[in-house]
Enzyme design. Sequence first.
Site, PDB file in Angstrom:
ATOM      1  CE  LYS A  22     -22.260 -14.011  10.450  1.00 41.34           C
ATOM      2  NZ  LYS A  22     -21.287 -12.945  10.717  1.00 41.34           N
ATOM      3  NE  ARG A  27     -11.497 -16.601   9.216  1.00 39.36           N
ATOM      4  CZ  ARG A  27     -12.284 -15.866  10.011  1.00 39.36           C
ATOM      5  NH1 ARG A  27     -13.565 -15.708   9.740  1.00 39.36           N
ATOM      6  NH2 ARG A  27     -11.795 -15.277  11.083  1.00 39.36           N
ATOM      7  CG  ASP A 330     -20.238 -15.096  17.377  1.00 34.94           C
ATOM      8  OD1 ASP A 330     -19.969 -14.040  17.976  1.00 34.94           O
ATOM      9  OD2 ASP A 330     -19.720 -15.415  16.294  1.00 34.94           O
TER      10      ASP A 330
HETATM   11  C1  S3P Z   1     -15.521 -13.755  13.810  1.00 30.30           C
HETATM   12  C2  S3P Z   1     -14.877 -13.590  15.005  1.00 30.30           C
HETATM   13  C3  S3P Z   1     -15.566 -13.167  16.237  1.00 30.30           C
HETATM   14  C4  S3P Z   1     -17.067 -13.389  16.133  1.00 30.30           C
HETATM   15  C5  S3P Z   1     -17.622 -12.877  14.842  1.00 30.30           C
HETATM   16  C6  S3P Z   1     -16.969 -13.568  13.657  1.00 30.30           C
HETATM   17  C7  S3P Z   1     -14.718 -14.159  12.638  1.00 30.30           C
HETATM   18  O1  S3P Z   1     -15.352 -11.782  16.426  1.00 30.30           O
HETATM   19  O2  S3P Z   1     -17.725 -12.796  17.228  1.00 30.30           O
HETATM   20  O3  S3P Z   1     -19.018 -13.098  14.787  1.00 30.30           O
HETATM   21  O4  S3P Z   1     -15.304 -14.536  11.603  1.00 30.30           O
HETATM   22  O5  S3P Z   1     -13.497 -14.115  12.730  1.00 30.30           O
HETATM   23  P1  S3P Z   1     -14.039 -11.237  17.163  1.00 30.30           P
HETATM   24  O6  S3P Z   1     -12.870 -11.516  16.302  1.00 30.30           O
HETATM   25  O7  S3P Z   1     -14.272  -9.764  17.328  1.00 30.30           O
HETATM   26  O8  S3P Z   1     -13.993 -11.955  18.481  1.00 30.30           O
END
Ligand code: S3P
Length: 448
Positions: A22, A27, A330
Amino acid sequence: MRPCLVQPVSGMGGRITLPGDKSIAHRAVILSALSSGKTTIDNIPFNNDLSATVTVFRSLGVDIEYPSGKGKGVSVTVKGAGPRGLQKPVRRLSAGESGTTMRLLAGLLCAQDFASRLSAGRQLSGRPMSRVTIPLRLMGAVISGKKKPDGEEYPPLSVRPGYLHGITYRMPVASAQVKSALLLAGLYCRETTKIIEPVMTRDHSERMLKMFGADISTVGRSGRYEVKLRGGRFPSSPGRFAVPGDISSAAFFLTLAVLCPGGRVVAEKVSLNPSRSGVLGVLKRMGAHISVRTSRDRFSRYEPYGDIEARHSILRGTVVRAEEIPSLIDELPILMVAAATAKGVTVFRKVGELRYKETDRIHSMCTNLRLMGGRCEVRERSGRIDIAVEGVKCLSGRKLRSYGDHRTAMSLYVAACCARGESLIDDISCADKSLPGFPEYMRAVSSA
Ligand code: S3P
């Protein structure tokens, strides 16, 4: 609400191919939309979060083909608008429940020559945004959220055109979403944007920007880490590439194989990015039999991937150090499930960020595991939160609550598969955020 009855499983085995990661997929869509030319991205997950990103870019005038395929990896074609080609949206933009869409788009919208407003669904509207608006304002952005009495800003975010300039920013919170927002804004600055992370977070944006030809360099790995992006060199499409499978989704299947007597599963073509795969190291330290076979192709230079095999193992407790947390943030809920039946105590250090996910995951996981007979202790000292989980012989099936959070729901599903007696999860529909069809995937590799 979609309730889900889970029976304990007696066996687990097989091979599983999961839709693309995901984080990487968001990105990939964003940079493809900003580059000139056509990009085809294979194995993009068809889930609620990616749909939100696609919908936002369509509203910004980008032509994206996103075929439906519930729970599958689909091939998406993006006709890039170019860095200056996004159009003022005619409707209000919504990130739905996707925090990554919200925070990354915040960085990008600040750099456009039109005003916009980015709203969110109910859950995301309660998640903090100052962490991204504050540094963007330091870059000259004109952005604000909805201020609440706690002083924090929340969605919706309102953005007006501003003149952005590069900054050096030392991240106070470990957040890849914030880092990525600043990098996207940094593309539009004349100067260099430098970001310093005391503990490195996932580096998918850096890798994807490199693949799209941006002027970006990084120093350090785990521990202190620095990114430098020179503005003005905009992404150019690499043509076609595939997103490796999502390690965060794979973690549920790998953990069930480890916990289930006789279990053995191979998750194929999964992302092995070191800034994401902390879960594998922790499971191995707990005694799990996990082996990895890396693949090589043109894309694996940017995002490593390969097959991961997990086999049933007897687990023992461990200490998960503060500096490991970003690489498995996560996966903490599913690691708590693994810890709940391991021998001894597992301590997760400095996990305060779990409070700001789709739900407060410290609360959601501890409450449910305790209901199942698990032993969790939350230790709070001068703003720092650790969790200690003491393993019990066997969890008991119960009525469980997902709190509308996909990773809580899927972790509870795995716990319920290994419990004594059946369990009822109040709502599994939240799994559609990342892996629609999760119970079907599970049933394909497990037997009652
Ligand atoms: C993500 C970064 C993380 C993660 C989220 C997805 C990302 O969050 O917990 O599920 O795609 O950059 P944070 O940037 O708040 O740590």
